[in-house]
Scaffold this active site. Structure first.
Site, short mmCIF file in Angstrom:
data_model
loop_
_atom_site.label_atom_id
_atom_site.label_comp_id
_atom_site.label_asym_id
_atom_site.label_seq_id
_atom_site.Cartn_x
_atom_site.Cartn_y
_atom_site.Cartn_z
N ARG A 49 0.76 -1.24 0.25
CA ARG A 49 0.05 -0.07 0.10
C ARG A 49 0.90 1.18 -0.11
NH1 ARG A 49 -5.22 -1.57 3.81
NH2 ARG A 49 -6.07 -3.28 2.02
N ASP A 159 -16.36 9.50 5.95
CA ASP A 159 -15.09 8.69 6.16
C ASP A 159 -13.91 9.38 6.31
OD1 ASP A 159 -14.77 5.42 4.77
OD2 ASP A 159 -12.93 6.61 4.75
C1 LIG Z 1 -13.99 -1.95 5.01
S1 LIG Z 1 -14.65 -0.29 4.82
C2 LIG Z 1 -16.36 -0.52 5.21
C3 LIG Z 1 -17.14 0.22 4.31
C4 LIG Z 1 -18.64 0.07 4.96
N1 LIG Z 1 -18.93 0.57 5.96
C5 LIG Z 1 -19.12 -1.32 4.63
O1 LIG Z 1 -19.36 -2.10 5.57
O2 LIG Z 1 -19.18 -1.85 3.42
C6 LIG Z 1 -13.98 0.53 6.25
C7 LIG Z 1 -13.64 2.02 6.04
O3 LIG Z 1 -13.63 2.58 7.12
C8 LIG Z 1 -12.66 3.79 6.79
N2 LIG Z 1 -11.97 4.38 8.18
C9 LIG Z 1 -10.81 3.61 8.87
N3 LIG Z 1 -10.39 4.26 9.83
C10 LIG Z 1 -11.38 5.35 9.90
C11 LIG Z 1 -11.25 6.54 11.09
N4 LIG Z 1 -10.52 6.36 12.07
N5 LIG Z 1 -12.52 7.39 10.75
C12 LIG Z 1 -13.30 7.19 9.82
N6 LIG Z 1 -13.20 6.27 8.87
C13 LIG Z 1 -12.39 5.31 9.03
C14 LIG Z 1 -11.91 3.47 5.93
O4 LIG Z 1 -11.26 4.70 5.29
C15 LIG Z 1 -12.73 2.65 5.06
O5 LIG Z 1 -13.27 3.26 3.86
#
Ligand SMILES: C[S@@+](CC[C@H](N)C(=O)[O-])C[C@H]1O[C@@H](n2cnc3c(N)ncnc32)[C@H](O)[C@@H]1O
Length: 287
Positions: A49, A159
Site C-alpha cells: 500500500r 469517512d
Molecule cells: C471496510 S470499509 C467499510 C465500508 C462500509 N461501512 C461497509 O461495511 O461496506 C472501512 C472504512 O473505514 C474507514 N476508516 C478507517 N479508519 C477510520 C477512522 N478513524 N475514521 C473514519 N473512517 C475510518 C476506511 O477509510 C474505510 O473506507
C-alpha cells in the site's frame, strides 16, 4: 550503466521488505492518526500500500518514504498515508438484513411519527467508503418515502479517506455492479448511464446525501440526534479502547429508540448500559 550503478539502482519489481523499525514507525503513526491497528504480520500488505506513495513522491523505496515521514516537511503527507493504508472494501446492499430492518421496522415508524410534525429523520453512515453503503440507505429511504414531502430525511456519509470520499461523492460506478444486485432492490437504486460501462446514481437519491471527511477518533462537529447509525466493518481495525470510546459517543448522538448497525464480525467491546441487542448486529439505544 556501470556494474556498481546497476547494483545500487532498485531493480524493477524488486521487493524490499519493511524493516521491523520502519514497520513499527508506520504502525504507530497510523494508530495515532486513525486508530487503525496494523499488526506485524501485515508487513507485505502495508509495503504494497505504501508503494503507491513512494511512486507518487518520486522516491525509490519504502525505507526512503519512512525517512521522509520523519521530517517536519511530512506533516501534509499524513492524510495521504492514511488514505493509502485504509481498507475500503464495500458493496451495495452489503449485509442485506440491516437494509431490511431499516425498511420494514424503522422507516415506517419514523415516517408515521415525524410525518405529522414535518419532522427530521437523520441517518449516519460513519465509515461510508466509496459510497455503496450510503447510496443503499438512500435507495431504501427513497422507496419508503415515495413522493412524501412531509419529512426532512437526510443521510450523512463520512469517512477518513479523502480519496475514497471523492469517488463516493461522484456516485459513478461500473454498470456491471448493478446487474449483480438482487432483483428486488435493483429498481430502488436508480442510475443513469454516463459513459461506456459506467452509470451514475440519480440526483433524486444523491440529494438525500452529504459526504464529509470525519475521523472517528477525532472531534465530531455534529450534535445529532441520529435515528440510525451505520458503523460497519471499521471496528475490526480498532482496539478495544478505541471502540469503547467511539461507542460512548455514538450513544450520545443516537436518539432514544434509535439503532446502531455494526458489521457482521463485529460486536460491542463490552455490554453497554444504553444499547440492547435486538437482532443480528443491530443495537437499539434504550431510553
Ligand atoms: C471496510 S470499509 C467499510 C465500508 C462500509 N461501512 C461497509 O461495511 O461496506 C472501512 C472504512 O473505514 C474507514 N476508516 C478507517 N479508519 C477510520 C477512522 N478513524 N475514521 C473514519 N473512517 C475510518 C476506511 O477509510 C474505510 O473506507
Amino acid at each position: 550503466m556501470s556494474r556498481n550503478a546497476a547494483l545500487l539502482a532498485p531493480q524493477a519489481g524488486a521487493e524490499v521488505t519493511l524493516t521491523r523499525d520502519d514497520m513499527g514507525f508506520i504502525a504507530r503513526l497510523v494508530y495515532e492518526h486513525a486508530g487503525i491497528v496494523i499488526r506485524e504480520h501485515k508487513e507485505a500488505m502495508t509495503r504494497g500500500r505504501l508503494a503507491r506513495r513512494v511512486k507518487a513522491l518520486g522516491l525509490t523505496s519504502v525505507a526512503e518514504y519512512c525517512a521522509f515521514l520523519k521530517t517536519a516537511a511530512a506533516e501534509s503527507e499524513i492524510p495521504e498515508l492514511i488514505n493509502a493504508v485504509t481498507t475500503n472494501h464495500t458493496a451495495f446492499f452489503r449485509e442485506r438484513h440491516h437494509f431490511d430492518h431499516l425498511r420494514k421496522d424503522v422507516l415506517p415508524r419514523l415516517l408515521a411519527e415525524r410525518g405529522q410534525r414535518r419532522g427530521r429523520i437523520r441517518i449516519w453512515s460513519s465509515a461510508s467508503s466509496s459510497g455503496e453503503e450510503p447510496y443503499s440507505i438512500a435507495a431504501t429511504a427513497r422507496d419508503a418515502l415515495g413522493s412524501r414531502s412531509d419529512v426532512d430525511l437526510k443521510i450523512l456519509a463520512t469517512d477518513i479517506d479523502t480519496d475514497i470520499l471523492e469517488k463516493a461523492d461522484a456516485g459513478i460506478y461500473p454498470a456491471e455492479l448493478f446487474d449483480r444486485l438482487p432483483a428486488d432492490v435493483r429498481p430502488w437504486l436508480k442510475v443513469e448511464t454516463v459513459g461506456r460501462g459506467e452509470v451514475r446514481i440519480v440526483d433524486d437519491l444523491r440529494r438525500l446525501l452529504s459526504f464529509k471527511r470525519l475521523n472517528l477518533i477525532e472531534a465530531w462537529p455534529m450534535s445529532g440526534p441520529f435515528d440510525v447509525i451505520f458503523c460497519r466493518n471499521v471496528f475490526i481495525y480498532f482496539d478495544t479502547q478505541t471502540k469503547a470510546a467511539i461507542l460512548d459517543r455514538f450513544v450520545g448522538l443516537l436518539a432514544p429508540g434509535g439503532f446502531l448497525y455494526l458489521g457482521h464480525s463485529e460486536s460491542l467491546p463490552q455490554p453497554h448500559p444504553k444499547l440492547r441487542l435486538i437482532g443480528r448486529t443491530i443495537y437499539e439505544r434504550t431510553p
